[in-house]
Enzyme design. Structure first.
Site, PDB file in Angstrom:
ATOM      1  N   LYS A  75       0.071  13.642  17.519  1.00 54.65           N
ATOM      2  CA  LYS A  75       0.107  14.426  18.760  1.00 54.65           C
ATOM      3  C   LYS A  75       1.547  14.535  19.266  1.00 54.65           C
ATOM      4  O   LYS A  75       2.000  15.613  19.639  1.00 54.65           O
ATOM      5  CB  LYS A  75      -0.775  13.775  19.828  1.00 54.65           C
ATOM      6  CG  LYS A  75      -2.261  14.007  19.595  1.00 54.65           C
ATOM      7  CD  LYS A  75      -3.150  13.145  20.474  1.00 54.65           C
ATOM      8  CE  LYS A  75      -4.622  13.326  20.084  1.00 54.65           C
ATOM      9  NZ  LYS A  75      -5.535  12.381  20.707  1.00 54.65           N
ATOM     10  N   GLN A 128      -5.725   7.845  25.037  1.00 56.38           N
ATOM     11  CA  GLN A 128      -6.407   7.824  23.739  1.00 56.38           C
ATOM     12  C   GLN A 128      -7.630   6.904  23.813  1.00 56.38           C
ATOM     13  O   GLN A 128      -7.515   5.743  24.201  1.00 56.38           O
ATOM     14  CB  GLN A 128      -5.421   7.334  22.657  1.00 56.38           C
ATOM     15  CG  GLN A 128      -5.968   7.364  21.255  1.00 56.38           C
ATOM     16  CD  GLN A 128      -6.237   8.789  20.746  1.00 56.38           C
ATOM     17  OE1 GLN A 128      -5.449   9.698  20.938  1.00 56.38           O
ATOM     18  NE2 GLN A 128      -7.376   8.967  20.101  1.00 56.38           N
ATOM     19  N   ASP A 176      -7.651  16.657  28.169  1.00 54.36           N
ATOM     20  CA  ASP A 176      -8.808  16.360  27.318  1.00 54.36           C
ATOM     21  C   ASP A 176     -10.085  16.990  27.887  1.00 54.36           C
ATOM     22  O   ASP A 176     -11.099  17.086  27.191  1.00 54.36           O
ATOM     23  CB  ASP A 176      -9.019  14.836  27.234  1.00 54.36           C
ATOM     24  CG  ASP A 176      -8.666  14.282  25.856  1.00 54.36           C
ATOM     25  OD1 ASP A 176      -8.597  15.080  24.904  1.00 54.36           O
ATOM     26  OD2 ASP A 176      -8.479  13.058  25.750  1.00 54.36           O
TER      27      ASP A 176
END
Ligand code: NAD
Length: 299
Positions: free
Chosen positions: A54, A98, A121
């Site tokens: 990422k 994460q 997200d």
């Protein structure tokens, strides 16, 4: 083999190219560089790989990448304090923690602490509600990537019969919302669904997000249907010390005989997820600064 193989790797590269071009334009016109903060708690090897990837792709499209690596025993309060600092930092437009977080940390509390406007997200309850009510939301990256692939292939999805297998909050449910938004007739199947093969057989679009290796076979598929395989499963290695093969939730060989189009694993949905994370970061930056929505990168 009759199906078109959907090249998610190539399409993701195209999406990243579009993001990079719009980042460059934003910098030139407004002097704004989008910034994405990724927080990793602990040393889970798969999570470390994702976070590295990422960060690398964020920089490649011209954005600022901020990585925060915390020890596995970091107290929850410390993580929440970091999120509060990132929420307040104008250089940070997107925040991603994460998952999974270690057991002593309450995942729901962490997701709720992220400013919904920076929730790239799309897991914050506000964004879930906005998506469910057809309003502008931050959309979870994996289903957004699936929708982009489907729109690219079909143009309009209006009136198509879609079956989503899996009802998770991160894939199945938001995928169903997006397909409803595009005027599909949507069925959500799950572990308690009866006669699953019969349910799947009526679909023009099948999205498999289950986590069971090669579960969906060719005899479940209506001839010509489009099959999107979200699953990532590693088979046991053939010999000791080797790495097991990566497969999806779809039995690619038999499905490709019947379907009109199918995504492979790897190289299908997977690469789209990070591309959509970058797209969401650009969208969040545009919204935060009152600029026009990025073209072709949001729903
Ligand atoms: P999850 O475990 O949260 O949900 C799985 C869902 O499958 C559940 O809703 C369950 O009801 C359903 N299910 C389980 N067994 C079933 C069965 N026998 N028949 C029908 N339904 C069944 O998983 P998730 O987080 O949604 O992920 C699903 C898969 O997608 C996993 O393989 C995961 O690794 C993968 N994934 C890939 C990406 C990507 O970027 N490509 C992103 C997220 C998840």
């Amino acid at each position: 083999m009759s199906a078109t193989i959907i090249d998610g790797k190539a399409f993701a590269a195209e999406v990243r190219g579009r993001v990079a071009a719009q980042v460059a334009a934003m910098k030139a016109a407004h002097g704004i560089t989008p910034g994405l903060a990724v927080v990793l708690v602990g040393e889970d090897p798969a999570s470390q790989v994702y976070v590295r990837s990422k960060g690398k792709q964020t920089v490649e499209v011209g954005m600022n990448s901020f990585e925060h690596k915390l020890d596995a025993d970091t107290p929850e309060a410390e993580l929440l304090a970091l999120i509060a600092r990132l929420n307040a930092d104008p250089a940070v437009n997107g925040i991603l923690v994460q998952l999974p977080v270690p057991d002593h940390i309450d995942e729901a509390k962490v997701l709720a602490a992220i400013d919904p406007a920076k929730d790239v997200d799309g897991f914050h309850i506000s964004n879930v509600g906005l998506l469910a009510t057809g309003q502008k939301a931050m959309v979870p990256c994996t289903p957004l990537g699936c929708l982009m692939l489907l729109r690219d292939l079909h143009g309009s999805l209006s009136g198509m019969e879609a079956v989503v297998i899996g009802r998770s909050n991160i894939v199945g449910k938001p995928m169903a919302q997006l397909l409803i938004g595009d005027s599909c007739t949507v069925t959500v199947a799950h572990s308690r669904t009866k006669d699953l093969p019969d349910v799947v057989r009526r679909a023009d679009i099948v999205v498999a997000a289950v986590g069971r290796p090669e579960m969906v076979t060719g005899d479940w598929i209506k001839p010509g249907a489009t099959v999107i395989d979200v699953g990532i499963n590693r088979l046991p290695p053939a010999e000791e010390g080797a790495k097991g093969k990566l497969v999806g939730d779809v039995d690619f060989a038999s499905v490709a005989q019947v379907a009109g189009a199918v995504t492979p694993v790897p190289g299908g949905v997977g690469p789209m997820t990070i591309a959509c994370l970058l797209a969401n970061t650009l969208t969040a930056t545009a919204r935060a600064n009152g600029l026009a929505e990025p073209e072709g990168l949001t729903v």
